[in-house]
Design a protein around this motif. Structure first.
Motif, PDB file in Angstrom:
ATOM      1  N   ALA A  51      12.600   9.815 -39.675  1.00 48.88           N
ATOM      2  CA  ALA A  51      13.376  10.238 -38.058  1.00 48.88           C
ATOM      3  C   ALA A  51      13.047  11.498 -37.748  1.00 48.88           C
ATOM      4  O   ALA A  51      12.510  11.675 -36.236  1.00 48.88           O
ATOM      5  N   ALA A  52      12.423  12.458 -38.357  1.00 53.38           N
ATOM      6  CA  ALA A  52      12.262  14.084 -38.046  1.00 53.38           C
ATOM      7  C   ALA A  52      10.670  14.009 -38.160  1.00 53.38           C
ATOM      8  O   ALA A  52       9.791  14.456 -37.356  1.00 53.38           O
ATOM      9  N   VAL A  53       9.783  13.025 -39.207  1.00 54.16           N
ATOM     10  CA  VAL A  53       8.428  12.736 -39.027  1.00 54.16           C
ATOM     11  C   VAL A  53       8.233  12.062 -37.726  1.00 54.16           C
ATOM     12  O   VAL A  53       7.215  12.470 -36.934  1.00 54.16           O
ATOM     13  N   LEU A  54       9.432  10.770 -37.392  1.00 49.68           N
ATOM     14  CA  LEU A  54       8.622  10.506 -36.031  1.00 49.68           C
ATOM     15  C   LEU A  54       8.510  11.475 -34.793  1.00 49.68           C
ATOM     16  O   LEU A  54       8.984  10.234 -33.426  1.00 49.68           O
ATOM     17  N   GLY A  55       9.699  11.966 -34.610  1.00 47.82           N
ATOM     18  CA  GLY A  55      10.020  12.673 -33.692  1.00 47.82           C
ATOM     19  C   GLY A  55      11.526  12.926 -33.028  1.00 47.82           C
ATOM     20  O   GLY A  55      11.314  13.222 -31.800  1.00 47.82           O
ATOM     21  N   VAL A  94       4.144   7.094 -40.764  1.00 48.85           N
ATOM     22  CA  VAL A  94       5.756   7.777 -42.596  1.00 48.85           C
ATOM     23  C   VAL A  94       5.079   7.209 -43.842  1.00 48.85           C
ATOM     24  O   VAL A  94       5.267   7.623 -44.114  1.00 48.85           O
ATOM     25  N   VAL A  95       4.290   6.050 -43.598  1.00 50.63           N
ATOM     26  CA  VAL A  95       3.581   5.545 -44.919  1.00 50.63           C
ATOM     27  C   VAL A  95       2.498   6.536 -45.090  1.00 50.63           C
ATOM     28  O   VAL A  95       2.684   7.288 -46.556  1.00 50.63           O
ATOM     29  N   SER A 100      17.233  10.252 -42.579  1.00 48.74           N
ATOM     30  CA  SER A 100      16.952  11.315 -41.437  1.00 48.74           C
ATOM     31  C   SER A 100      15.320  11.922 -41.564  1.00 48.74           C
ATOM     32  O   SER A 100      14.881  12.421 -41.011  1.00 48.74           O
ATOM     33  N   ASP A 101      14.542  11.831 -42.839  1.00 49.03           N
ATOM     34  CA  ASP A 101      12.956  12.331 -42.810  1.00 49.03           C
ATOM     35  C   ASP A 101      12.422  11.770 -42.154  1.00 49.03           C
ATOM     36  O   ASP A 101      11.377  12.651 -41.694  1.00 49.03           O
TER      37      ASP A 101
END
Length: 249
Positions: free
Chosen positions: A34-38, A17-18, A31-32
């Protein structure tokens, strides 16, 4: 895909995330993240964001975006960041503005004329002074900004009139104590005394022991009294002063 994400530690996800936030100038939304984390469970996303924000690695702006927090800039300092002093100052000013929803100004002085170099203002915050404007005065009281001639700060009759004209009752001794504190500690908190409706904080920025700029924060007196906000602002100003001055070395 789900099994792979389940085996990924929270620390690895937090770093991911960082890393992503660091590449987005305007930050990213929930929401971004969440998308980054799958797209894991909302509780997982919230837990990571809460921890990173609480530790100062990320901060949440008034627009609901997550951007890098102050701790990241201190890490950059430790690893020899190549940011120029003015870039560092701007970053810190924006952090103050977004964290406390206040107006933040950077002043300098030349031949007894004050110039506002930079000005950042949250939409609903009081404005201290517009960028690019100037005013004939000196940076008084160890570099803190009093828009009052220096000799008047020792004029008892003048201070009494200011006390009488203040929105809230204030004793002469309290004004004198505030002035002496600014002179001694180099940090100004005027408690809204000289300019009713605006409480101002200021800290000098020095290079090789000489005050070259002053960083000021303006906030409504009522807001400053909530949630220890005044104390938090002064603590941040102290930290920012040290951080900026170290960039000149």
């Amino acid at each position: 895909m789900c099994k792979k994400m389940e085996k990924t530690s929270l620390l690895t996800r937090a770093i991911r995330v960082v890393d992503t936030v660091s590449t987005r100038r305007d930050g990213i939304r929930y929401s971004d993240v969440a998308a980054v984390l799958g797209n894991p469970s909302p509780s997982t996303v919230s837990k990571i964001l809460k921890e990173l924000t609480r530790e100062g690695v990320l901060q949440k702006t008034t627009e609901g975006r997550y951007t890098l927090g102050r701790k990241v800039f201190f890490w950059g300092r430790a690893t020899g960041t190549q940011n120029t002093p003015i870039q560092i100052i701007r970053e810190q000013m924006l952090l103050l503005r977004d964290r406390y929803e206040v107006s933040v100004n950077l002043f300098t002085c030349s031949e007894q004329t004050m110039f506002c170099i930079e000005s950042y203002r949250e939409d609903h915050a009081p404005l201290i002074y517009p960028a690019g404007a100037s005013l004939p005065l000196r940076l008084n009281v160890m570099g803190a900004i009093f828009l009052i001639p220096p000799e008047k700060l020792d004029d008892v009759d003048f201070l009494k009139r200011e006390a009488d004209n203040n929105d809230e009752p204030v004793k002469l001794e309290e004004i004198q104590r505030m002035i002496n504190h600014a002179r001694t500690n180099e940090l100004q908190d005027d408690f809204g005394i000289f300019f009713p409706g605006l409480r101002r904080f200021a800290i000098p920025i020095r290079e090789k022991g000489r005050t070259i700029m002053t960083l000021g924060v303006g906030i409504s007196p009522r807001k400053a009294e909530k949630d220890d906000l005044a104390e938090r602002i002064t603590t941040d100003l102290r930290n920012i002063q040290e951080w900026i001055e170290s960039s000149f070395e």
